[in-house]
Scaffold this motif. Structure first.
Motif: not given
Length: 85
Positions: A58-60, A4-6, A34-35
């Protein structure tokens, strides 16, 4: 591994630009699923909108289930105050 990348990925700031660059590099890894979730860092000007790039959309939309690692990209709280312009 699910990551998870924030970070400030929807901002126009230089920090937002750097966050998108790092996210794009991570998303190209064959070893990471990756999300991403956006953090608010900068304040958009009136009428200003951020157009989400095709590669990021798509990642979001990926869920947060079974995340193995979180990478949060922020500055110190002193710098995280939105400023117009």
């Amino acid at each position: 591994m699910k990551l998870l990348f924030a970070g400030p990925i929807l901002d126009f700031s230089g920090f937002g630009h750097a966050a998108r660059g790092l996210l794009r590099a991570l998303a190209h890894s064959d070893q990471l699923d990756v999300t991403v979730r956006p953090l608010r860092y900068d304040q958009l000007d009136d009428g200003q909108t951020f157009n989400i790039p095709d590669w990021m959309s798509p990642l979001l939309k990926k869920d947060l289930q079974n995340v193995d690692m979180v990478l949060q990209m922020t500055t110190s709280n002193v710098e995280a105050v939105p400023v117009s312009g």
